[in-house]
Motif scaffolding. Structure first.
Motif, short mmCIF file in Angstrom:
data_model
loop_
_atom_site.label_atom_id
_atom_site.label_comp_id
_atom_site.label_asym_id
_atom_site.label_seq_id
_atom_site.Cartn_x
_atom_site.Cartn_y
_atom_site.Cartn_z
N ASP B 68 -6.74 10.43 18.13
CA ASP B 68 -5.65 9.41 17.31
C ASP B 68 -5.87 8.09 16.74
O ASP B 68 -5.23 7.63 17.65
CB ASP B 68 -4.28 10.27 17.28
N VAL B 69 -6.37 7.26 16.21
CA VAL B 69 -6.08 5.50 15.63
C VAL B 69 -4.92 5.88 15.05
O VAL B 69 -3.90 6.44 14.66
CB VAL B 69 -6.96 5.81 15.06
N MET B 71 -2.79 2.59 15.13
CA MET B 71 -2.34 1.67 14.32
C MET B 71 -3.67 1.01 14.18
O MET B 71 -4.24 0.51 14.96
CB MET B 71 -1.56 1.16 14.61
N THR B 138 7.79 3.73 12.22
CA THR B 138 8.34 4.23 10.54
C THR B 138 9.51 5.91 11.79
O THR B 138 9.38 6.58 11.47
CB THR B 138 7.05 4.61 10.27
N CYS B 143 0.49 5.71 12.04
CA CYS B 143 0.84 5.10 10.81
C CYS B 143 0.04 5.23 10.18
O CYS B 143 0.25 5.20 9.10
CB CYS B 143 0.33 3.10 11.32
N PHE B 144 -1.29 6.23 10.15
CA PHE B 144 -2.26 6.93 9.10
C PHE B 144 -1.61 7.38 8.91
O PHE B 144 -2.79 9.29 8.50
CB PHE B 144 -3.17 6.27 9.77
N PHE B 145 -0.26 7.85 7.95
CA PHE B 145 0.34 9.56 7.47
C PHE B 145 -0.36 9.17 5.54
O PHE B 145 1.09 10.22 5.46
CB PHE B 145 1.77 9.47 8.15
N LEU B 146 0.04 8.79 5.13
CA LEU B 146 -0.99 8.69 3.77
C LEU B 146 -2.47 8.88 3.95
O LEU B 146 -2.88 8.87 4.17
CB LEU B 146 -0.72 7.21 3.60
N GLN B 147 -2.38 9.56 3.01
CA GLN B 147 -3.33 11.35 2.62
C GLN B 147 -3.96 11.06 1.59
O GLN B 147 -3.42 11.08 0.46
CB GLN B 147 -4.31 12.13 3.56
N TRP B 148 -5.02 10.05 1.08
CA TRP B 148 -5.99 10.39 -0.66
C TRP B 148 -6.49 12.04 -0.89
O TRP B 148 -6.70 12.07 -0.49
CB TRP B 148 -7.29 9.65 -0.85
N ASP B 149 -4.77 12.14 -2.11
CA ASP B 149 -5.69 13.75 -2.62
C ASP B 149 -6.00 13.43 -3.99
O ASP B 149 -5.81 13.11 -4.94
CB ASP B 149 -4.49 13.96 -2.37
N SER B 150 -7.85 13.11 -4.09
CA SER B 150 -8.30 13.89 -5.26
C SER B 150 -7.92 14.25 -6.38
O SER B 150 -7.71 13.94 -7.62
CB SER B 150 -9.85 13.66 -4.54
N SER B 153 -4.87 12.88 -7.69
CA SER B 153 -5.03 11.37 -7.38
C SER B 153 -3.45 11.11 -7.25
O SER B 153 -2.77 10.45 -7.91
CB SER B 153 -4.92 10.55 -9.80
N TRP B 155 -1.17 9.87 -3.35
CA TRP B 155 -1.59 9.67 -2.06
C TRP B 155 -0.51 10.48 -1.21
O TRP B 155 0.58 10.26 -1.33
CB TRP B 155 -0.63 7.93 -1.50
N GLU B 158 2.16 12.54 4.51
CA GLU B 158 2.30 13.38 5.75
C GLU B 158 3.44 13.79 6.53
O GLU B 158 3.68 14.52 7.27
CB GLU B 158 0.65 13.75 6.30
#
Lengths: 162, 162
Positions: B68-69, B71, B138, B143-150, B153, B155, B158
């Motif tokens: 997992d990435v 940060m 947090t 840190c990458f817990f925001l995901q774009w939902d097309s 529309s 973020w 998660e």
């Protein structure tokens, strides 16, 4: 998994910031990427990002499946919008100061599966399918082929030691 | 796998750039991080890196095992040297303008297993063992817990949708 919008095959990224692509039904779609033409979806996408003083954000590109980190590059607002429209990674090249559709010359495009943002909005993580498994301009799978060896006090180039 | 040098438990990173740590044999080691005190190993490590105009390089931190990435942060020369000495991630915080031994307050330190560099030397990839599995301030794993939902529309956070 949340997929991004895909427009089919890319024909061109016009220097006047026209995004030209061939849709799945073979119709040609042309979109103006200027700030005056952003819709509310674009606003939601862009406003969550903390752009630096040059209007850029660093982007980490990771391969789905292997989870290998392939490369790090930069995007400006147009690059992020173009990435969303195309469903393929489009970066901003700082050296050439233009939009860079990854793979436009090499064919090693990156199909975007997820767009992620970090907690303070200042880094993007792209999850991609890497065409041909080659992300680096050197022909390597990943750009991170140098590894520090503390015993020898040197960087080991794994691309040459294969 | 190439391991980095480890000094044991960190006691302090002194603002005068003294790196103070407790070695495995319980002796206290103090090292001056100034440019005038670099040895040839340090030179080899530092010279391969393309430092930006602020003397910084972006660092991607990835968890070994999960891949997992976690940060993205920044290092200056001292931070990279300290990371090598300690065997734990030490970054440069741009907001506070100081060395930042990750986990110095939270305890969520990162044990460094590999230090990697990309093809043009301008990005570092750290492979780490993340103490307690929590990298983000947090309290999230990554840190990458925001995901774009097309489709919506927006973020998707998660961290809240668990």
């Amino acid at each position: 998994m949340v997929s991004v919008h895909e427009c089919g095959r890319v024909i061109a990224l016009d220097p006047r910031r026209l995004l030209i692509c061939l849709a799945l039904n073979n119709s040609v779609k042309i979109e103006q990427m200027s700030d005056t033409n952003k819709n509310s979806q674009d606003q939601s996408l862009l406003e969550a990002v903390t752009w630096n003083e040059q209007g850029l954000v660093p982007v980490i590109t990771q391969e789905v499946g292997s989870k290998d980190v392939l490369m790090m590059a930069w995007m400006n607002r147009d690059a992020l919008l173009a990435t969303l429209r195309l469903g393929e990674a489009v970066y901003w090249t700082r050296s050439r100061q233009k939009l860079w559709h990854k793979g436009e010359e090499s064919g090693h495009t990156q199909k975007v599966k997820e767009i992620r943002l970090d907690c303070d909005g200042d880094t993007i993580l792209l999850m991609v399918e890497q065409k041909d498994g080659i992300a680096c301009h050197t022909g390597e799978h990943s750009c991170f082929f140098l590894q520090w060896d503390s015993n020898q006090s040197t960087w080991i180039d794994e691309s040459k030691s294969k």
